[in-house]
Design an enzyme around this catalytic site. Sequence first.
Site, PDB file in Angstrom:
ATOM      1  CG  ASN A  34      11.759  -5.342 -14.159  1.00  0.00           C
ATOM      2  OD1 ASN A  34      10.733  -5.819 -13.658  1.00  0.00           O
ATOM      3  ND2 ASN A  34      11.730  -4.285 -14.964  1.00  0.00           N
ATOM      4  CB  SER A 126      -4.569  -7.896 -23.824  1.00  0.00           C
ATOM      5  OG  SER A 126      -5.699  -7.303 -23.240  1.00  0.00           O
ATOM      6  CE1 TYR A 150      -0.779  -4.035 -21.079  1.00  0.00           C
ATOM      7  CE2 TYR A 150      -3.090  -3.978 -21.707  1.00  0.00           C
ATOM      8  CZ  TYR A 150      -1.978  -4.683 -21.286  1.00  0.00           C
ATOM      9  OH  TYR A 150      -2.076  -6.040 -21.096  1.00  0.00           O
ATOM     10  CE  LYS A 154       0.149  -6.965 -23.242  1.00  0.00           C
ATOM     11  NZ  LYS A 154       1.285  -7.799 -22.826  1.00  0.00           N
ATOM     12  CG  LEU A 201     -14.895  -5.811 -10.621  1.00  0.00           C
ATOM     13  CD1 LEU A 201     -15.442  -4.534 -10.005  1.00  0.00           C
ATOM     14  CD2 LEU A 201     -15.928  -6.441 -11.548  1.00  0.00           C
TER      15      LEU A 201
END
Length: 339
Positions: A34, A126, A150, A154, A201
Site C-alpha cells: 500500500n 522478529s 508491535y 508478531k 541505530l
Amino acid sequence: MSQKILVTGGAGYIGSHTSLLLLEAGFEVVVVDNLSNSSVESLRRVEKLTDQFIRFYKVDLTNFDALSDIFKEHQFDAVVHFAGLKAVGESSQIPLTYYEQNIYGTINLMKAMQKFNCKRIVFSSSATVYGDPASVPIKEDFPISATNPYGRTKLFIEEIMRDQAIADSDWQIVLLRYFNPVGAHKSGQIGEDPQGIPNNLMPFISQVAVGKREKLSVFGNDYPTPDGTGVRDYIHVVDLSDAHVKAIQKITGLLGVTTLNLGTGKGYSVLDMVKAFEKGSGKTIAYEIVDRRPGDIAECWADPALANKVLSWKATKGLDDMIDDTWRWQSQNPLGYDS
Ligand code: NAD
Ligand code: WQD
C-alpha cells in the site's frame, strides 16, 4: 515454467532486496504494497538492476476484495509476507492501527490464500518475540513473550499461523525471526529509507555521517555488557533476503510450521557500530550518552544453527560489508528514494 511468488510489502526495505534475489533466482515476482512506508521507486530500481519486470499492485491487505482480485488473476506457488507496520514506539501510541494492519491484514491474506488454494507462506517474524531472553545465544525453543503492541502482533500472527497449520495440514509455513537487519544492496541503488527520524541505530548513524542529523543519542552505557552499551546481532539484508529465497526453494519439503532464527550469531555493541562506521565512512560520528530507551534489553544475539541446517544457509557478510554497503546507499541517496 518459472514459479510465481507473491511478495507482500515488496516495495519496503527487506521486501525490495528479497524481490531482487527472487528474480535473480529465476522466480516470477508479483508485489502487493500500500506504499504506506515505501516508494514504488524501489521496485523500479530492482527492475533496472535485474532487467526483469515486477507486476505491482497498490493494494492494502485489509482490503479482502482487492486482494482476492489479485489471486483471481494469478496462480501463486507461494507467498512471502513482509507487509506490516514495524515501529515499536509508535505501536504503543496507536495499538489499534497496528493490530488492524498487521493481524487483520495477515488474516485477510491467509483467507485469500485458503480460498485460492495457495497454502505456502514465509512470514517476517522478529527476535522481539523472545522478549528479554534469559540467556544468549537465543534458540528457537526459548520462551516467547512481548513487551509492546508491535511485538504482540508478531507473537499473535505466529500463533494464528500455527493454529491454521493444525486445522489444515496442507499449509506449509516458515516463520523467520529476524535479528537486526542492516546494510543495502552492493549497487547502492536500493536500501533502507526510513520516513522522519529513524528509530533504528544503523540508519540513524548513517544520517549523522551524511550530515542530515547532528548527533547520535546512545541509549544507555550502564548495561551489563563489555562497554556498557546494548549488544545486538546485526545481519546484512542481502544475507537475510537470501534466506527467504532458500526458504521458498525448500518449502515444499517442509511440513507444517518451521520456525527459524535469522542472525549471524555475533553481537556488536552500539559503540562498536559507531567505531566501525567511522572507519568505513571516514566520517566522525558525533554522539552523546543519554538515558536508556524504555523496553530495550542489554543483549540479544541468535543461535542460527537451525536455519543453517534446515535451509543450507549461512550469513556470509561481515560488519565491514554491512557498513560499506549502508554508506554507499546513504551517500549516493542522501534523501533516500527522493534524492
Ligand atoms: P518496511 O516498512 O520497509 O516494509 C514493509 C512494507 O509493507 C512497506 O513497503 C509498507 O508500505 C507495506 N505495508 C505496510 N502495511 C501494509 C498493508 N496493510 N498492506 C499492504 N502493504 C503494507 O519494513 P521492513 O524493514 O522491510 O520490514 C519487513 C517486515 O519485516 C515487517 O513485517 C517487519 O515487521 C519485519 N521485521 C523487520 C525488522 C527490521 O528491523 N527492519 C526486524 C524484524 C522483523
Ligand atoms: C539497536 C541498539 C539501542 C537507536 C528493533 C526492534 C526489533 C526489530 C529490530 C522489528 C539498541 C541502540 C538505537 C539510537 C541507540 N524490529 N540505539 N540510539 O531495538 O534491537 O530492535 O529493531 O521487528 O523488534 O525492537 O534495534 O536499531 O532500534 O537498536 O543507542 O538512536 O542501538 O538502544 O541497543 P532494536 P535498534
